[in-house]
Design a protein around this motif. Structure first.
Motif, PDB file in Angstrom:
ATOM      1  N   GLU A 177       5.542   1.960  -6.850  1.00 59.04           N
ATOM      2  CA  GLU A 177       5.116   1.468  -8.165  1.00 59.04           C
ATOM      3  C   GLU A 177       6.262   0.860  -8.968  1.00 59.04           C
ATOM      4  OE1 GLU A 177       2.172   4.456  -6.738  1.00 59.04           O
ATOM      5  OE2 GLU A 177       4.364   4.378  -6.848  1.00 59.04           O
ATOM      6  N   ASP A 227      -8.464  -1.985  -7.649  1.00 61.92           N
ATOM      7  CA  ASP A 227      -9.612  -1.115  -7.410  1.00 61.92           C
ATOM      8  C   ASP A 227     -10.893  -1.939  -7.495  1.00 61.92           C
ATOM      9  OD1 ASP A 227      -8.243   1.234  -7.026  1.00 61.92           O
ATOM     10  OD2 ASP A 227      -8.295   1.819  -9.133  1.00 61.92           O
ATOM     11  N   TYR A 270      -2.897  -0.910  -9.864  1.00 58.89           N
ATOM     12  CA  TYR A 270      -3.594  -0.747  -8.586  1.00 58.89           C
ATOM     13  C   TYR A 270      -4.825  -1.640  -8.554  1.00 58.89           C
ATOM     14  CZ  TYR A 270      -0.918   3.639  -8.241  1.00 58.89           C
ATOM     15  OH  TYR A 270       0.076   4.581  -8.196  1.00 58.89           O
ATOM     16  N   LYS A 283      -8.373   6.432   1.269  1.00 56.06           N
ATOM     17  CA  LYS A 283      -7.778   5.110   1.340  1.00 56.06           C
ATOM     18  C   LYS A 283      -6.445   5.064   0.598  1.00 56.06           C
ATOM     19  CE  LYS A 283     -10.388   3.359  -2.635  1.00 56.06           C
ATOM     20  NZ  LYS A 283     -11.383   2.369  -3.102  1.00 56.06           N
ATOM     21  N   ALA A 316      -0.959   7.597   1.947  1.00 53.96           N
ATOM     22  CA  ALA A 316      -2.043   8.488   1.534  1.00 53.96           C
ATOM     23  C   ALA A 316      -2.312   9.488   2.635  1.00 53.96           C
ATOM     24  CB  ALA A 316      -3.312   7.688   1.246  1.00 53.96           C
ATOM     25  N   HIS A 325       0.826  -1.199   0.000  1.00 52.01           N
ATOM     26  CA  HIS A 325       0.000   0.000   0.000  1.00 52.01           C
ATOM     27  C   HIS A 325       0.865   1.257   0.000  1.00 52.01           C
ATOM     28  CE1 HIS A 325      -3.070  -2.957   1.188  1.00 52.01           C
ATOM     29  NE2 HIS A 325      -3.928  -2.077   0.717  1.00 52.01           N
ATOM     30  N   THR A 326       0.483   2.190  -0.855  1.00 47.75           N
ATOM     31  CA  THR A 326       1.180   3.472  -0.903  1.00 47.75           C
ATOM     32  C   THR A 326       0.652   4.375   0.208  1.00 47.75           C
ATOM     33  OG1 THR A 326      -0.443   4.428  -2.410  1.00 47.75           O
ATOM     34  CG2 THR A 326       1.448   3.326  -3.392  1.00 47.75           C
ATOM     35  N   LYS A 341      -3.552   3.470  -1.788  1.00 47.88           N
ATOM     36  CA  LYS A 341      -3.681   2.684  -3.008  1.00 47.88           C
ATOM     37  C   LYS A 341      -2.932   1.365  -2.857  1.00 47.88           C
ATOM     38  CE  LYS A 341      -2.255   6.277  -5.371  1.00 47.88           C
ATOM     39  NZ  LYS A 341      -1.833   7.193  -6.447  1.00 47.88           N
TER      40      LYS A 341
END
Length: 461
Positions: A273, A322, A320, A141, A137, A134-135, A143
């Motif tokens: 990424e 989603d 990602y 939420k 943020a 997870h990035t 990403k």
């Protein structure tokens, strides 16, 4: 042959994991992770299933991540420092086949290692999904970035061509495994043959360096600042083969100090990424040039017409997640738009100027807050700085600064005079606020820049 079995064949009894009380060889890793993989399969986990792990760095977490790697499941280490409601939201979006917190994970691994039956189906398919990281943020939420086994393989391979990590070397696991920089260490270990030192979560960095035969170390600038001031810290840093420094911009003053202390600094720029490093110094830096090194193998970097850094290559993530689907996040030519602004020199060195979304226009000129922050941190006595725009009737916006300053820092008037001389009046903050404690992102030590930007928007022009 899959990656852990291959490491066991290549490196055998060489140390792979080191703790205060025990050492695991690569052969030990092969046997233990096979038992844990079999235990996962016995609990119904199959190839492609997501397993969420909400726990701090530990040997059980490392072994579980490697076991999932071997069996083709998708490991999703989650930041255990997030508030409980935040963790619950992440888990609900992931829909994992299995979730393990620290207590359950320890018991699961202990039980698995007590079993004699270690049969499981290993997978070697390089393009399969391997991890979800997870990035960060600032709001909403985070990403969920999905990486393939190939992404991590080529990331580690390209890094090693520039900075070898071989049998006899030891890298301290100083970054959390739920960040890509920490998770990537598993692949550096398995592909290069160096050992990972795993300190207990409550052990300080200085004490960990004193207790393990560390040759390689990854730090963010704040950790470097503290180590340079710790008793015996400069001497310990000087003894390393390599100190990989990244995560955020490093001030010229801090870099100059590290260079004077002869710390073997390798500057790096990377992202979740791109499976961690994108560029890295070709050798220990001896001059504060301001760049983040050269592009590593298996990566490509370009600068868009508006100055944004674009990246692609074998290390670029799958996309990602989603709502159960996969969004690739690439443009028509395969480039990922990083959101960072930069310049690429003729000899292939990348200089990062700042975030595209943090840039603002003042009096018709593009203002990069990071440039002002770097100038502030070059002033003696200022350890950290954040700059954001404040509305201004005449200029549209003007910079405002928040600083963490020691007692020997100049007063506001002297700081403004120094900046006006080095940057010009337009880039000199119209207000300087001194902070004792920073507003940080949930579950993180990173400064919440979005919070300060909103605070700047409320300033009177």
């Amino acid at each position: 042959m899959e990656i852990v079995a291959q490491a066991a064949q290549r490196f055998g009894n060489a140390p792979a994991l080191i703790t205060a009380g025990r050492r695991w060889s690569f052969a030990d890793l092969h046997a233990d992770t096979a038992r844990i993989a079999a235990a996962f399969e016995a609990r119904g986990v199959r190839r492609g299933d997501i397993v969420a792990l909400v726990a701090p760095n530990s040997v059980p977490l490392v072994l579980a991540l490697m076991a999932l790697m071997r069996m083709g499941a998708v490991a999703a280490p989650v930041n255990h420092r997030f508030p409980a409601s935040h963790v619950e939201g992440v888990i609900q979006r992931l829909k994992p086949a299995m979730t393990l917190d620290a207590t359950i994970l320890d018991a699961f691994v202990t039980d698995a290692l007590a079993r004699r039956d270690a049969a499981f189906v290993a997978t070697t398919e390089m393009e399969r999904p391997a991890s979800i990281i997870h990035t960060s943020a600032s709001s909403g939420k985070p990403k969920a970035a999905l990486h393939s086994l190939a992404n991590h393989y080529f990331s580690a391979t390209g890094s090693a061509q520039n900075l070898p990590f071989e049998p006899g070397d030891c890298w301290l696991l100083s970054l959390p495994l739920y960040h890509v920089g920490g998770y990537s260490m598993l692949y550096k270990c398995l592909l290069g043959g160096g050992a990972l030192a795993i300190p207990s979560p409550d052990t300080s960095l200085a004490k960990s360096l004193a207790g393990f035969p560390v040759t390689h170390l990854s730090l963010v600038p704040t950790q470097l600042y503290r180590m340079l001031r710790a008793s015996g810290g400069p001497e310990r840093l000087r003894s390393l083969k390599a100190l990989l420094l990244g995560g955020s911009a490093v001030s010229p003053a801090l870099l100059d100090e590290a260079i004077r202390e002869r710390a073997p600094i390798y500057l790096t720029y990377g992202s979740t990424e791109m499976s961690t490093q994108v560029t890295t110094s070709p050798g220990p830096v001896t001059l504060a040039r301001g760049d983040s090194g050269a592009v590593l193998p298996w990566r490509e970097v370009a600068i868009a017409p508006d100055g944004e850094i674009l990246v692609k290559g074998e290390c670029l993530f799958m996309g990602y997640l989603d709502d159960g689907g996969l969004r690739t996040a690439r443009d028509a030519e395969g480039w990922f738009h990083t959101g960072d602004m930069g310049e690429l020199s003729e000899d292939g060195r990348l200089t990062v100027l700042g975030r595209k979304d943090s840039m603002f226009i003042s009096g018709g000129e593009n203002i990069h807050p990071e440039e002002i922050e770097e100038a502030l941190c070059s002033i003696e006595g200022i350890d950290e700085a954040v700059v954001a725009p404040a509305p201004d009737a005449e200029y549209g916006a003007r910079p405002v600064a928040w600083i963490e300053a020691r007692s020997n820092a100049p007063d506001d008037a002297a700081i403004s005079a120094s900046l006006a001389q080095s940057l010009g009046k337009l880039k000199t903050p119209v207000a300087i606020h001194r902070v004792q404690e920073w507003q940080t992102l949930p579950g993180s030590a990173k400064i919440d820049r979005g919070w300060y930007r909103k605070l700047g928007e409320s300033e009177k022009g």
